[in-house]
Scaffold this active site. Structure first.
Site, mmCIF file in Angstrom:
data_model
loop_
_atom_site.group_PDB
_atom_site.id
_atom_site.type_symbol
_atom_site.label_atom_id
_atom_site.label_comp_id
_atom_site.label_asym_id
_atom_site.label_seq_id
_atom_site.Cartn_x
_atom_site.Cartn_y
_atom_site.Cartn_z
ATOM 1 N N SER A 20 27.304 -5.991 -117.763
ATOM 2 C CA SER A 20 26.534 -6.862 -118.656
ATOM 3 C C SER A 20 25.666 -6.064 -119.633
ATOM 4 O O SER A 20 25.033 -5.065 -119.253
ATOM 5 C CB SER A 20 25.647 -7.791 -117.829
ATOM 6 O OG SER A 20 24.804 -8.544 -118.672
ATOM 7 N N LYS A 71 27.813 -20.243 -111.572
ATOM 8 C CA LYS A 71 27.259 -21.138 -112.588
ATOM 9 C C LYS A 71 27.239 -22.597 -112.142
ATOM 10 O O LYS A 71 26.379 -23.368 -112.573
ATOM 11 C CB LYS A 71 28.049 -21.011 -113.895
ATOM 12 C CG LYS A 71 27.781 -19.731 -114.659
ATOM 13 C CD LYS A 71 28.471 -19.754 -116.008
ATOM 14 C CE LYS A 71 28.161 -18.523 -116.821
ATOM 15 N NZ LYS A 71 28.755 -18.587 -118.179
ATOM 16 N N GLY A 133 37.812 -24.396 -120.066
ATOM 17 C CA GLY A 133 37.260 -23.657 -118.935
ATOM 18 C C GLY A 133 35.751 -23.534 -119.021
ATOM 19 O O GLY A 133 35.070 -24.290 -119.727
ATOM 20 N N GLY A 134 35.219 -22.540 -118.313
ATOM 21 C CA GLY A 134 33.782 -22.365 -118.207
ATOM 22 C C GLY A 134 33.080 -22.107 -119.517
ATOM 23 O O GLY A 134 31.911 -22.477 -119.686
ATOM 24 N N ALA A 135 33.751 -21.482 -120.471
ATOM 25 C CA ALA A 135 33.129 -21.231 -121.773
ATOM 26 C C ALA A 135 33.202 -22.451 -122.674
ATOM 27 O O ALA A 135 32.299 -22.703 -123.478
ATOM 28 C CB ALA A 135 33.803 -20.033 -122.447
ATOM 29 N N TYR A 235 35.555 -11.339 -127.739
ATOM 30 C CA TYR A 235 34.919 -10.226 -128.465
ATOM 31 C C TYR A 235 35.543 -8.874 -128.118
ATOM 32 O O TYR A 235 35.140 -7.855 -128.650
ATOM 33 C CB TYR A 235 33.404 -10.194 -128.174
ATOM 34 C CG TYR A 235 33.055 -10.238 -126.711
ATOM 35 C CD1 TYR A 235 33.043 -9.083 -125.938
ATOM 36 C CD2 TYR A 235 32.745 -11.448 -126.099
ATOM 37 C CE1 TYR A 235 32.734 -9.132 -124.594
ATOM 38 C CE2 TYR A 235 32.428 -11.504 -124.756
ATOM 39 C CZ TYR A 235 32.420 -10.340 -124.001
ATOM 40 O OH TYR A 235 32.121 -10.387 -122.672
#
Length: 289
Positions: A20, A71, A133-135, A235
């Site tokens: 991260s 999450k 999905g999660g994003a 990205y």
């Protein structure tokens, strides 16, 4: 950085977390604004998640980010959820105030803020988003809350998962007034029709991500037109095949770096009440990442 007896703690929990860039972003922002705070990353892969969360609360943490795979699970430990977090059933940010844990999802805020930062206004317009999905879910929820008029979602028609997305879409529509529809990802003609009527096309799948940068989520460049905003939240690589096609078609084309920056800025504001110095973070961390 000068750690004192009054230094406030923030951080990231999840597994893995060593990759991260959030510690670099937030600690640079704290230093730039002269805040006596620190941001650390905690890998909870071999920990009791509930005990870890309660421990952070007990030691007086200011707030924290949550990444995969927690999450959704964090929701059961919160005392309150923001509207977007309620819609998605997931959080990536928690603030702790007076012993109460408030759950936020800043991914969608980061997306919408980055769209505005690029100079686009999609309020009252239509979005086509690829993936659920999660994003994708926080992007859809926040876009609807921020006044996007219509959202077409394309996802693969897997039993159970597709119906779950339809239910989510119905909940978003009922809660916000935004028209939300779900289509089969393999329906190429419906995808063409949806994109043709949209102001923005968002790729929220992993199609085109390293190590397969030549993959593309749309069949060909005939789906694109010069006034279509194309936003690929990937990205790595910075230029996916979709973005290459969009640039050649004359579209405004953007990758996911700015979304990371602005979702971090939204978390920062939740904890501190202050604006993150985004230009500093962009110039010193994001562009050289």
């Amino acid at each position: 950085m000068n750690i004192s007896g009054k230094t406030a703690l923030t951080g990231l929990i999840g597994s893995p977390v060593s990759h991260s860039i959030s510690p670099k972003m937030h600690n640079l922002a704290f230093q730039a604004l002269g805040l006596d705070c620190v941001y650390l990353a905690f890998d909870l892969g071999n920990s009791d998640f509930g005990k870890a969360v309660e421990g952070l609360k007990e030691i007086g943490i200011l707030g924290f980010n949550i990444t995969m795979p927690y999450k959704n699970r964090i929701v059961e430990f919160t005392d309150e959820l923001t509207p977007a977090a309620r819609l998605t059933g997931a959080c990536n940010t928690v603030t702790v105030r007076d012993g109460r844990m408030i759950g936020h999802t800043t991914d969608g805020v980061g997306f919408m803020d980055s769209v505005r930062d690029y100079g686009h206004d999609i309020t009252g317009r239509k979005m086509t988003i690829l993936g659920a999905g999660g994003a994708a879910l926080p992007i859809i929820a926040q876009a609807a809350l921020d006044g996007v008029a219509q959202i077409d979602i394309f996802r693969r028609k897997r039993p159970g998962a597709f119906e779950k997305t339809v239910a989510f879409a119905g909940n978003v529509q009922e809660s916000t007034g935004c028209t939300v529809a779900v289509f089969d990802f393999s329906d190429a003609e419906q995808m063409r029709k949806s994109i043709a009527g949209s102001a923005i096309l968002v790729n929220a799948t992993n199609i085109g991500m390293a190590p397969d940068p030549d993959a593309c989520p749309i069949p060909d460049d005939s789906y694109l037109r010069p006034d279509l905003i194309v936003y690929d939240i990937i990205y790595n690589p910075r230029r996916t095949r979709l973005l290459d096609m969009a640039i050649k078609a004359g579209c405004p084309a953007h990758n996911g770096e700015s979304m990371i920056l602005f979702q971090g800025a939204a978390s920062f504001k939740c904890w501190t009440g202050m604006d993150m110095p985004v230009d500093l973070i962009r110039n010193q961390i994001i562009t050289s990442w």
